[in-house]
Design a protein around this motif. Structure first.
Motif, short mmCIF file in Angstrom:
data_model
loop_
_atom_site.label_atom_id
_atom_site.label_comp_id
_atom_site.label_asym_id
_atom_site.label_seq_id
_atom_site.Cartn_x
_atom_site.Cartn_y
_atom_site.Cartn_z
N ARG A 354 0.82 -1.21 0.00
CA ARG A 354 0.00 0.00 0.00
C ARG A 354 0.85 1.26 0.00
NH1 ARG A 354 -2.64 -3.00 3.95
NH2 ARG A 354 -1.75 -1.68 5.61
N GLU A 355 1.93 1.24 0.81
CA GLU A 355 2.78 2.43 0.95
C GLU A 355 3.93 2.45 -0.05
OE1 GLU A 355 4.00 2.42 5.00
OE2 GLU A 355 1.96 2.70 5.79
N GLN A 356 4.04 1.37 -0.86
CA GLN A 356 5.09 1.25 -1.85
C GLN A 356 6.47 1.44 -1.23
OE1 GLN A 356 4.17 3.94 -5.09
NE2 GLN A 356 2.40 2.72 -5.76
N THR A 357 6.69 0.69 -0.14
CA THR A 357 7.98 0.69 0.54
C THR A 357 8.56 -0.73 0.50
OG1 THR A 357 6.85 0.27 2.64
CG2 THR A 357 7.32 2.57 2.10
N PRO A 358 9.88 -0.86 0.62
CA PRO A 358 10.49 -2.19 0.55
C PRO A 358 10.29 -2.96 1.84
CG PRO A 358 12.18 -0.53 0.89
CD PRO A 358 10.89 0.21 0.68
N LEU A 359 10.56 -4.25 1.76
CA LEU A 359 10.46 -5.14 2.93
C LEU A 359 11.47 -6.25 2.74
CD1 LEU A 359 8.83 -6.08 5.51
CD2 LEU A 359 7.57 -7.54 3.94
N ALA A 417 13.24 -1.81 4.78
CA ALA A 417 14.65 -2.08 4.47
C ALA A 417 14.79 -2.62 3.04
CB ALA A 417 15.22 -3.08 5.46
N THR A 418 15.68 -1.97 2.28
CA THR A 418 15.97 -2.46 0.93
C THR A 418 16.88 -3.68 1.02
OG1 THR A 418 17.90 -1.03 0.73
CG2 THR A 418 15.75 -0.12 0.02
N LEU A 419 17.12 -4.28 -0.10
CA LEU A 419 17.98 -5.47 -0.13
C LEU A 419 19.40 -5.13 0.32
CD1 LEU A 419 17.80 -8.46 -0.90
CD2 LEU A 419 18.57 -7.87 -3.21
N ASP A 420 19.91 -3.97 -0.08
CA ASP A 420 21.26 -3.57 0.31
C ASP A 420 21.35 -3.32 1.83
OD1 ASP A 420 22.08 -3.74 -2.31
OD2 ASP A 420 21.72 -1.61 -2.72
N TYR A 457 11.17 -7.70 -0.81
CA TYR A 457 10.12 -7.18 -1.69
C TYR A 457 10.52 -5.75 -2.06
CZ TYR A 457 5.81 -4.71 -2.93
OH TYR A 457 4.88 -3.93 -3.56
N PRO A 458 10.45 -5.38 -3.34
CA PRO A 458 9.81 -6.09 -4.46
C PRO A 458 10.77 -6.92 -5.29
CG PRO A 458 10.21 -3.81 -5.07
CD PRO A 458 10.74 -3.96 -3.68
N ASN A 459 12.06 -7.01 -4.87
CA ASN A 459 13.08 -7.67 -5.69
C ASN A 459 12.74 -9.13 -5.98
OD1 ASN A 459 14.25 -5.64 -3.68
ND2 ASN A 459 15.77 -5.58 -5.32
N HIS A 460 12.20 -9.82 -4.99
CA HIS A 460 11.98 -11.25 -5.13
C HIS A 460 10.50 -11.64 -5.17
CE1 HIS A 460 16.06 -10.91 -3.32
NE2 HIS A 460 16.33 -11.87 -4.24
N GLY A 461 9.62 -10.67 -5.42
CA GLY A 461 8.21 -10.99 -5.54
C GLY A 461 7.37 -10.34 -4.44
#
Length: 494
Positions: A354-359, A417-420, A457-461
């Motif tokens: 909803r908030e278009q933030t990474p996880l 948190a982003t992947l990095d 998310y969203p890198n891996h689905g």
């Protein structure tokens, strides 16, 4: 005439007889007879005159008797008439007085207390009327006072009923709100909102025990804050806590033992402990200033009822929290368990979408943990799990979720948190765990390493099960290599 006869005839005849002369003296006898005849004639005349006079007197007497009878009859008739008139007048006066009293009594009996009997004249009946009116005045005053007292009593009863109704509604509202609370902090907010409205004319404070420790912090206060000394209570500061039952100060403070949390002020004070299921939860204190002692008994009973309801509600909330903790927390480490993880990751992923933030998701596994259990025993293994759990709690943010996924495996959910960033945190955790020294039995120290797999998310689905599966695959690859390393899952392409 009689004296003449006696002198001229009778005396001579007597003298002759005394002298012995027996021959009659015809001349003397004749003269005596003449005198007797004259006397008889005179007596007859006198008798006739007397009879005439008597008849005249009798006639006068008859006339007088007739007059007397007439006068008597007239007098008697007049007396009777006068008596009748007097009786009629008296009867009419009596009737007026009695009727006046009767009518006044009837009107008064019907509620017209201002009606009075007419006061006519100065006689005994008037005195009776005045006495009746005085009695009516007293009755009117008594009825008026009784009506005022009844009205006042009715008003007091109405006020009491309204007050009790308001108290009952507020009490029901308090119980309903407390029953709807799931956490202790929610219950405190409810108590802070409702308790002042229950004790409007009083001051008060609520102290609740800390989850750890023996102190009772002040959580709610209202009214006059100067009755509370400090913000925390020890068990020895309140006699209700010491004795485990209510403690009352009835107003004679100079002659009573005062709780340490009450300033030396007048009035009444009541402390009642909050206890349920054998545990002491806190203490409720209420105070009433001087001059309002009439309300004290009702206020005290209300305080006791509130304390009982609050005790039960807080005990139930604690029990629910404990059961909730047991259902979502791992009993050994205190971390969330797998069940909570599955509920939370779905919620956090939905928020991220909803908030278009990474996880980011990190699955961490301790290397060679089975060897630790086999060599040092399961108690040592438990010490290692607890030490690593505490390290993870200290190293991550408050919004991050740490779950014991099973055995020696942990799952971390990092919202935002982003992947990095997840990779940097994972490396920091791996290094911190590697440097950790854990004391176990016999003064031995153990060190342990960890391997981790990361998916984001969203890198891996955008599916929770996919993210967990990819992070688990990355962990498997990290453990299949040299261990003690972090591995990122391969990105998925449609």
């Amino acid at each position: 005439m009689f004296e003449r006869w006696q002198r001229e005839a009778a005396t001579i005849s007597i003298e002759r007889r005394r002298n012995g002369i027996s021959t009659p003296d015809v001349e003397n006898l004749e003269r005596g007879k003449q005198l007797v005849d004259s006397f008889r004639l005179l007596m007859n005349e006198l008798t006739e005159a007397a009879n005439l006079q008597l008849q005249s007197k009798q006639q006068e007497s008859v006339i007088i008797g007739h007059r007397a009878n007439l006068i008597a009859i007239v007098g008697f008739g007049s007396a009777v008439l006068a008596a009748l008139v007097m009786w009629l007048l008296l009867a009419n006066r009596t009737s007026l007085s009695v009727n006046g009293i009767t009518q006044a009594a009837k009107r008064m009996a019907g509620g017209d207390w201002r009606r009075r009997a007419p006061e006519i004249g100065q006689d005994e009946l008037a005195e009776m009327d005045r006495a009746f009116n005085q009695m009516a005045d007293r009755l009117e005053r008594m009825v008026s006072e009784e009506q005022k007292a009844r009205h006042s009593l009715a008003q007091r009863v109405d006020d009491m009923v309204a007050s009790r109704t308001k108290e009952m509604l507020a009490m029901n509202h308090l119980v309903e709100m407390l029953q709807s609370c799931h956490r202790r902090d929610e219950a405190i907010l409810v108590l802070e909102s409702i308790l002042p409205s229950l004790f409007i004319t009083m001051s008060g404070a609520l102290f609740l025990n800390e989850e750890k420790g023996e102190h009772y912090p002040l959580v709610v206060s209202w009214g006059q804050p100067d009755t509370i000394e400090g913000k925390r209570l020890a068990e020895g500061d309140c006699w209700a806590l010491r004795r485990g039952k209510p403690y009352e100060i009835s107003g004679q403070i100079n002659h009573e033992i005062i709780c340490a949390h009450i300033d030396n002020v007048g009035g009444c004070h009541y402390c009642t402990p909050l206890s349920a299921h054998g545990s002491m939860l806190g203490v409720l204190h209420v105070g009433l200033r001087e001059g309002r002692q009439k309300e004290w008994e009702n206020r005290k009973q209300l305080a006791q009822a509130v304390a009982e309801q609050v005790s039960l509600s807080l005990a139930n909330i604690q029990l629910r929290e404990r059961l909730q903790q047991q259902s979502v927390r791992d009993p050994l480490t205190g971390l969330y368990n797998r069940r909570y993880l599955e509920e939370s990751i779905q919620r956090e992923l939905g928020r991220a979408k909803r908030e278009q933030t990474p996880l980011a998701v990190i699955i961490l596994d301790l290397d060679h943990f089975k060897c630790i259990n086999d060599k040092h025993g399961h108690s040592a293994g438990d010490e290692v799990l607890v030490a690593v759990s505490e390290l993870l709690k200290r190293a991550l943010r408050g919004e991050d979720l740490i779950c014991r996924y099973g055995g020696e495996e942990f799952t971390l959910i990092l919202p935002g948190a982003t992947l990095d960033i997840a990779l940097l945190r994972a490396e920091h955790l791996r290094s911190s765990i590697e440097q950790l020294r854990i004391e176990v039995a016999d003064d031995q120290q153990l060190n342990v390493t960890s391997s981790m797999g990361i998916a984001a998310y969203p890198n891996h689905g955008d599916d929770t099960q996919l993210l967990l599966s990819l992070a688990d695959d990355a962990l498997y690859k990290a453990k299949s290599a040299v261990r003690n390393q972090v591995h990122i899952a391969a990105e998925q392409f449609a």
